[in-house]
Design an enzyme around this catalytic site. Structure first.
Site, mmCIF file in Angstrom:
data_model
loop_
_atom_site.group_PDB
_atom_site.id
_atom_site.type_symbol
_atom_site.label_atom_id
_atom_site.label_comp_id
_atom_site.label_asym_id
_atom_site.label_seq_id
_atom_site.Cartn_x
_atom_site.Cartn_y
_atom_site.Cartn_z
ATOM 1 N N GLY A 56 0.835 -1.199 0.000
ATOM 2 C CA GLY A 56 0.000 0.000 0.000
ATOM 3 C C GLY A 56 0.867 1.245 0.000
ATOM 4 N N CYS A 57 0.396 2.292 0.621
ATOM 5 C CA CYS A 57 1.143 3.556 0.688
ATOM 6 C C CYS A 57 2.503 3.331 1.338
ATOM 7 C CB CYS A 57 0.343 4.584 1.482
ATOM 8 S SG CYS A 57 1.227 6.135 1.750
ATOM 9 N N TYR A 58 3.562 3.740 0.657
ATOM 10 C CA TYR A 58 4.895 3.449 1.202
ATOM 11 C C TYR A 58 5.239 4.279 2.426
ATOM 12 C CZ TYR A 58 6.022 6.919 -2.550
ATOM 13 O OH TYR A 58 6.045 8.000 -3.417
ATOM 14 N N TRP A 59 4.476 5.325 2.704
ATOM 15 C CA TRP A 59 4.717 6.068 3.946
ATOM 16 C C TRP A 59 4.518 5.155 5.157
ATOM 17 C CZ3 TRP A 59 0.969 10.662 2.569
ATOM 18 C CH2 TRP A 59 1.523 11.415 1.517
ATOM 19 N N CYS A 60 3.500 4.296 5.091
ATOM 20 C CA CYS A 60 3.209 3.378 6.192
ATOM 21 C C CYS A 60 4.293 2.316 6.326
ATOM 22 C CB CYS A 60 1.861 2.696 5.964
ATOM 23 S SG CYS A 60 0.426 3.793 5.922
#
Length: 222
Positions: A56-60
């Protein structure tokens, strides 16, 4: 009035994100997960190795892997597509074939690839196809890009075991593909959560994932 409306919209967004990202797992009773999480590295050379994951979102995902002992550096970027040097905007449009991923550079004498797989499958919901919560599209797919035959065999074997054990209420749909190229995302995406903790998405979506991750891997944190 405008502030009230803005806060209400934010509350609705956060609630939807948390509900959509929620996963019912049985990892605490999974033998495959325990095997992954307790298999120590045997390579004592301290030569740096690389693992590539998309959840998913690579920030997470970046924020979670950064906390693990033995992980030297985590870099956010894109992999698995057909366009050279894609921009974040291009990838978000969903037409390049890339997934948002992280390159995890680690010391195999301190943390094994098995342990990284345990962390990966905990970091997101691997039963959602081409999405994580309200982030929808192939760019948010659950994916492991293996760098060698050993990584491939481990990823495939553990995925099979997790599904046989019904470690989640739904089957794991994680894609397992050969690594080809990695394109680093723009500078402002790197170390994003740590530098933007007060941003609403970080506070209400990334933050809870990080806290859950800390509890599961409390003995492996830096």
């Amino acid at each position: 009035m405008k502030k009230l409306i803005r806060n209400m919209l934010l509350f609705i967004f956060v609630t939807m994100q948390l509900q959509a990202c929620g996963q019912k797992d049985n990892l605490h009773t999974s033998k495959a997960f325990q095997e992954m999480n307790t298999t120590a590295g045997t390579d004592k050379t301290h030569k740096e190795e690389t693992a590539t994951f998309g959840g998913g979102c690579y920030w997470c995902v970046e924020a979670q892997f950064q906390m693990l002992k033995g992980v030297r550096h985590v870099e956010s970027g894109f992999s698995g597509g057909q366009v050279d040097d894609p921009t974040y905007k291009q990838v978000c449009a969903g037409n390049t074939g890339h997934a948002e991923v992280v390159n995890v550079y680690y010391d195999p004498a301190v943390i094994s690839y098995d342990e990284l797989l345990a962390a990966f499958w905990t970091s997101h919901d691997p039963t959602q196809l081409n999405r994580q919560g309200n982030d929808i599209g192939t760019q948010y797919r659950s994916v492991i890009f293996y760098h060698n035959e050993e990584q491939k065999q481990k990823a495939e074997a553990y995925k099979q075991k997790l599904n046989e054990e019904k470690a989640w209420d739904k089957p794991v749909v994680t894609e397992i593909s050969a690594f080809k190229k990695f394109y680093v995302a723009e500078d402002y995406h790197q170390n994003y959560y740590n530098e933007n903790k007060d941003q609403p998405y970080c506070k209400f979506v990334v933050g809870p994932k990080v806290e859950k991750f800390k509890k599961v891997f409390k003995d492996k944190l830096k």
